[in-house]
Design a protein around this motif. Sequence first.
Motif, PDB file in Angstrom:
ATOM      1  N   ASN A 118       0.681  -1.269   0.163  1.00 25.22           N
ATOM      2  CA  ASN A 118      -0.037   0.077  -0.123  1.00 25.22           C
ATOM      3  C   ASN A 118       1.047   1.184  -0.129  1.00 25.22           C
ATOM      4  N   ASN A 119       2.000   1.445   0.833  1.00 22.89           N
ATOM      5  CA  ASN A 119       2.693   2.251   1.202  1.00 22.89           C
ATOM      6  C   ASN A 119       3.037   2.505  -0.157  1.00 22.89           C
ATOM      7  N   PHE A 120       3.746   1.992  -1.160  1.00 23.39           N
ATOM      8  CA  PHE A 120       4.760   2.057  -2.569  1.00 23.39           C
ATOM      9  C   PHE A 120       3.271   2.253  -3.657  1.00 23.39           C
ATOM     10  N   PHE A 121       2.176   1.296  -4.043  1.00 24.38           N
ATOM     11  CA  PHE A 121       1.511   2.264  -5.039  1.00 24.38           C
ATOM     12  C   PHE A 121       0.465   3.235  -4.234  1.00 24.38           C
ATOM     13  N   GLY A 122       0.650   3.393  -3.333  1.00 21.31           N
ATOM     14  CA  GLY A 122      -0.640   4.761  -2.690  1.00 21.31           C
ATOM     15  C   GLY A 122       0.391   6.235  -2.698  1.00 21.31           C
ATOM     16  N   LYS A 123       1.716   5.917  -2.925  1.00 13.33           N
ATOM     17  CA  LYS A 123       2.708   7.466  -2.678  1.00 13.33           C
ATOM     18  C   LYS A 123       2.425   8.050  -3.962  1.00 13.33           C
ATOM     19  N   ILE A 124       2.364   9.510  -3.598  1.00 14.25           N
ATOM     20  CA  ILE A 124       2.231  10.817  -4.402  1.00 14.25           C
ATOM     21  C   ILE A 124       3.527  11.531  -5.127  1.00 14.25           C
ATOM     22  N   ASN A 125       4.091  11.805  -5.468  1.00 12.71           N
ATOM     23  CA  ASN A 125       5.675  12.220  -6.196  1.00 12.71           C
ATOM     24  C   ASN A 125       5.741  12.513  -5.644  1.00 12.71           C
ATOM     25  N   GLU A 126       6.915  13.550  -4.805  1.00 11.87           N
ATOM     26  CA  GLU A 126       7.046  14.941  -3.685  1.00 11.87           C
ATOM     27  C   GLU A 126       7.525  16.178  -5.070  1.00 11.87           C
ATOM     28  N   LYS A 127       7.052  15.502  -6.035  1.00  8.94           N
ATOM     29  CA  LYS A 127       8.100  17.061  -6.852  1.00  8.94           C
ATOM     30  C   LYS A 127       6.715  16.998  -7.635  1.00  8.94           C
ATOM     31  N   TYR A 128       5.816  16.214  -8.403  1.00 11.69           N
ATOM     32  CA  TYR A 128       5.076  16.814  -9.324  1.00 11.69           C
ATOM     33  C   TYR A 128       3.548  16.594  -8.678  1.00 11.69           C
ATOM     34  N   GLN A 129       3.624  15.446  -7.669  1.00 13.36           N
ATOM     35  CA  GLN A 129       2.525  15.499  -7.038  1.00 13.36           C
ATOM     36  C   GLN A 129       1.462  14.046  -8.172  1.00 13.36           C
ATOM     37  N   THR A 130       1.859  13.141  -8.475  1.00 18.26           N
ATOM     38  CA  THR A 130       1.106  12.143  -9.490  1.00 18.26           C
ATOM     39  C   THR A 130       1.403  11.203  -8.713  1.00 18.26           C
ATOM     40  N   PRO A 131       0.290  10.372  -9.351  1.00 16.56           N
ATOM     41  CA  PRO A 131       1.163   8.158  -8.331  1.00 16.56           C
ATOM     42  C   PRO A 131       2.324   7.939  -9.186  1.00 16.56           C
ATOM     43  N   ALA A 132       3.415   8.319  -9.071  1.00 18.35           N
ATOM     44  CA  ALA A 132       4.817   7.401 -10.423  1.00 18.35           C
ATOM     45  C   ALA A 132       4.883   6.406 -10.147  1.00 18.35           C
ATOM     46  N   ASN A 133       4.853   5.823  -8.772  1.00 18.48           N
ATOM     47  CA  ASN A 133       5.022   4.628  -8.814  1.00 18.48           C
ATOM     48  C   ASN A 133       4.579   3.273  -9.157  1.00 18.48           C
ATOM     49  N   ALA A 134       2.923   3.611  -9.215  1.00 16.05           N
ATOM     50  CA  ALA A 134       1.635   3.094  -9.501  1.00 16.05           C
ATOM     51  C   ALA A 134       1.391   2.988 -11.194  1.00 16.05           C
ATOM     52  N   LEU A 135       2.046   4.597 -11.524  1.00 13.22           N
ATOM     53  CA  LEU A 135       2.009   4.717 -13.291  1.00 13.22           C
ATOM     54  C   LEU A 135       3.241   3.828 -13.331  1.00 13.22           C
ATOM     55  N   VAL A 136       4.312   3.779 -12.894  1.00 16.32           N
ATOM     56  CA  VAL A 136       5.430   3.099 -13.654  1.00 16.32           C
ATOM     57  C   VAL A 136       5.053   1.296 -13.602  1.00 16.32           C
TER      58      VAL A 136
END
Length: 444
Positions: free
Chosen positions: A318-336
Amino acid sequence: MDKTNTKSLKKSLGLFNAIAIVVGMVVGSGIFFKPSIVLQNAGSPKNAIIAWIIGGVVAIASGLTVAEIAAAIPKTGGMFVYLKELYGEKIGFLYGWVQSIIYVPGALAALVIVFSTEITNFINISKKGQIVLSITIIVFLTIMNILSTKLGNKIQGIATIGKLIPLIAIVFLGFTNTNENIKILDPSLNQGIALSGFGAAILGTLWAYDGWVSIGNMAGELKNPKKDLPRSIIIGLALITIIYVSFNIALMKILPADVLAMSPKAASDATVTMLGSNGAKFVSIGILVSIFGAINGYMITGVRIPYAMAKDGLAPFNNFFGKINEKYQTPANALVVQGVIACIYVLSGSFDILTNLVMFTMWIFFVMAIFGIFILRKKFNHIERSYKVPLYPVIPLIGLIGGIYILVSTLINNTLFAVLGVILTLLGWPIYLYIKRQKVAIVE
């Protein structure tokens, strides 16, 4: 207790962005390649037009219905959130499982392969080259959507406008065609409706209308979700229905019925007839823009489901998929992760089988979502909502009947895929039980 990143996705999307996503998701490759199949199954031009209208009516009725649920529950995650709130988290998880692991990355893989194949009309690319190009497109759009949700939606807006140009051009060519030898309503061409063939024709149109529900995945990022979410679904689907019906009438005014029914690339053939080979290239460019927009649409909306699941503690890691990228404010991990799975499907070539298997199950969830309006009004009547479906309960019943018709037709005509699709979905059940046990263990 499991703690996920508490940051929320930025509310940066307006009504035009939402409409662009709806149109971009729905108008992909289907409208360019389905007309001949629909005409074959319908048996005549008139019946084919009726099938396209009925498909549009079912899609609009379903959209009008789900829009009320979306307005009442305007949260990122769309159908996952609606099903979880109305039926419980078990059903919501199974839907999210199918969407995140199979349906969305499988659709992305299928679309990029079609895109890479279509581009061979301009450039000679080997099979290996097409695979490399397909993966490059996925990587490029993943990066663009990581950098900015607004950037991804600008791409979507441009692609939406671009994909409408060839459609509108063919409509214009068809309606200005003065060839009196082609008569759509010629009695000799219009036989009675055979239910089995007509059912297959409607199913073909509904595939071309598919994708509108994905705008709900973005609800948490709309500036005014309670108003713009239902508006985008209604306006988008109404616009698409008008374009689809007009487009098919135009094709029928350009090409004889027997030629159109046997043409796998009806749009290109119609343009060659009117404008020559250069016109066909123009349509091919339009198809490429259309498919590119659909790819980006799936990229934008699909990733919001695993993100929403993670925020609810219903995803592995959950921590990985629910994390928002600090710089871009997007769900970067889920996108990758979504991009990686899509690339694997491109390499394996198994995406067609996977998406075919899951289609029956997806429609079970769609029917449940439409039926959810009755649950919403009975059990959740205290929830404030700015929009209510008109002509209740007639409109929801039209959507329900259409959805049930799809399920019955698929079960009869494609029994193996229907059964295997259900089994594939139920594979998510032990994962759900594992996640629940882990949450209990953490609490204890």
